[in-house]
Design an enzyme around this catalytic site. Sequence first.
Site, mmCIF file in Angstrom:
data_model
loop_
_atom_site.group_PDB
_atom_site.id
_atom_site.type_symbol
_atom_site.label_atom_id
_atom_site.label_comp_id
_atom_site.label_asym_id
_atom_site.label_seq_id
_atom_site.Cartn_x
_atom_site.Cartn_y
_atom_site.Cartn_z
ATOM 1 N N ASP A 9 38.913 18.484 13.559
ATOM 2 C CA ASP A 9 39.534 19.613 14.245
ATOM 3 C C ASP A 9 39.854 19.155 15.663
ATOM 4 O O ASP A 9 38.950 18.788 16.428
ATOM 5 C CB ASP A 9 38.560 20.792 14.246
ATOM 6 C CG ASP A 9 39.108 22.027 14.956
ATOM 7 O OD1 ASP A 9 40.117 21.914 15.686
ATOM 8 O OD2 ASP A 9 38.522 23.107 14.786
ATOM 9 N N ILE A 10 41.115 19.151 16.030
ATOM 10 C CA ILE A 10 41.525 18.588 17.315
ATOM 11 C C ILE A 10 40.903 19.320 18.500
ATOM 12 O O ILE A 10 40.717 18.745 19.572
ATOM 13 C CB ILE A 10 43.072 18.558 17.431
ATOM 14 C CG1 ILE A 10 43.512 17.602 18.546
ATOM 15 C CG2 ILE A 10 43.633 19.970 17.652
ATOM 16 C CD1 ILE A 10 44.993 17.295 18.543
ATOM 17 N N ASN A 23 56.287 25.461 20.749
ATOM 18 C CA ASN A 23 57.713 25.808 20.667
ATOM 19 C C ASN A 23 58.317 25.834 22.068
ATOM 20 O O ASN A 23 57.617 25.650 23.059
ATOM 21 C CB ASN A 23 57.894 27.153 19.961
ATOM 22 C CG ASN A 23 57.015 28.234 20.572
ATOM 23 O OD1 ASN A 23 57.040 28.468 21.778
ATOM 24 N ND2 ASN A 23 56.199 28.882 19.739
ATOM 25 N N GLY A 31 49.566 27.800 13.417
ATOM 26 C CA GLY A 31 49.249 26.390 13.257
ATOM 27 C C GLY A 31 48.327 25.847 14.323
ATOM 28 O O GLY A 31 47.483 26.553 14.884
ATOM 29 N N VAL A 32 48.508 24.559 14.646
ATOM 30 C CA VAL A 32 47.661 23.882 15.635
ATOM 31 C C VAL A 32 47.799 24.547 17.000
ATOM 32 O O VAL A 32 46.814 24.687 17.739
ATOM 33 C CB VAL A 32 48.034 22.386 15.728
ATOM 34 C CG1 VAL A 32 47.249 21.694 16.836
ATOM 35 C CG2 VAL A 32 47.778 21.696 14.398
ATOM 36 N N ASP A 33 49.004 24.991 17.339
ATOM 37 C CA ASP A 33 49.272 25.635 18.622
ATOM 38 C C ASP A 33 48.346 26.843 18.820
ATOM 39 O O ASP A 33 47.667 26.976 19.847
ATOM 40 C CB ASP A 33 50.740 26.059 18.660
ATOM 41 C CG ASP A 33 51.201 26.486 20.047
ATOM 42 O OD1 ASP A 33 50.431 26.326 21.003
ATOM 43 O OD2 ASP A 33 52.342 26.973 20.158
ATOM 44 N N GLY A 118 54.148 19.961 8.687
ATOM 45 C CA GLY A 118 53.877 21.348 8.321
ATOM 46 C C GLY A 118 55.119 22.216 8.378
ATOM 47 O O GLY A 118 56.153 21.898 7.787
ATOM 48 N N TYR A 120 57.389 22.710 10.518
ATOM 49 C CA TYR A 120 58.611 22.138 11.073
ATOM 50 C C TYR A 120 59.345 21.252 10.066
ATOM 51 O O TYR A 120 60.477 20.852 10.313
ATOM 52 C CB TYR A 120 58.305 21.357 12.355
ATOM 53 C CG TYR A 120 58.173 22.245 13.582
ATOM 54 C CD1 TYR A 120 57.318 23.352 13.571
ATOM 55 C CD2 TYR A 120 58.877 22.001 14.729
ATOM 56 C CE1 TYR A 120 57.196 24.171 14.674
ATOM 57 C CE2 TYR A 120 58.765 22.812 15.846
ATOM 58 C CZ TYR A 120 57.916 23.904 15.811
ATOM 59 O OH TYR A 120 57.801 24.726 16.908
#
Length: 349
Positions: A9-10, A23, A31-33, A118, A120
């Site tokens: 997990d980042i 974005n 997502g990750v964002d 993902g 994108y």
Amino acid sequence: MPFKIIREDITKIRCDAIVNPTNEKLSPDGGVDATIHQAAGEDLLTMCQAIGGLNVGKAKITPAYNLPCKYVIHTVGPYWEDGAHHEKEYLQSCYREALKIAKGTKCKSIAFPLISSGLYGYPKDQVLTVALEVIKEFLYDNDDMLIYIVVYDKTAYALSEQLSCGVSAYIDDNYASAHADTLEVDDGDIIFARRMANTVQCEKSMQPIESLPRSHWRRQSVPAFGSVNSLKKFMYKGFKETLFDFIDEKGIHDVDCYKRANVSRQTWSKIVNDPHYTPTKKTAIALAISLRLNIDEAQALLVSTGFILSKSSLFDVIIMFCIVKEIYDVFEIDSILFQYDQETLFSKE
């Protein structure tokens, strides 16, 4: 030239900076964002709103707030259309811009997710390749930075169909067939056999040859790739002498050798200056790859460290596939190993 693919997990990685694929409005929409914002707290969103916006391929840095890292570097990856709308150039720019900012901020470590994967839609058989191209280029001149590619799930990228089929076929043909691929060693090869037997003891918990009756030495079976005679010239040499013999033989500069191996400058210093240093198996393999050694030569280098490549190890079989197919890029090899749930080559020694 330290680089590693990891499954994590980042938001939990302790490093100087993590990269947030966002974005153009810097407004988390999943997502990750969204995960990064949730872990960092509301202050991160406030800072992103103050920035105002960001173009595709560009990057900006903010504090990390409640995250265990120091900074978050935000970048906007491209949506995949058809490959004809500069998607690759934009994606390369994301990595380059983030690395440029990290270097300017004196970061010693940075963790990337796979940008534009993902939602994108960047093709899974290309998304990692683009990242590796840029990272490898950067690390050649900046080998004091540790770079992670963080893949939460290995389905985030895929090997090309041709490579995937090739690896699978080679594994099917070679994995777990070590007993059929042996040589008998006579008295003239006792030293070679002793070294190989000690290796087998280390990797398979077998008896060392010194503990066996001398009469047994003649028929001590050892994993073989090519002939014993082709390796005999190395059996009296240690690792350092064998390594530098190969460096001279291949006409490769020392710096190129360790950088292409993804070996840290500190590890290389130990190899050069410490007469008692013995590398890990992964480091020896990485150096064999950087030198573009064939199977016999790679085995010789490994034997000098007390290791071998064995067909009873999936990790080793994948390495053998790469050598046979002349895949001598340690980053690409790591991506293959990761797909098969194997440890990657990078080793912190």
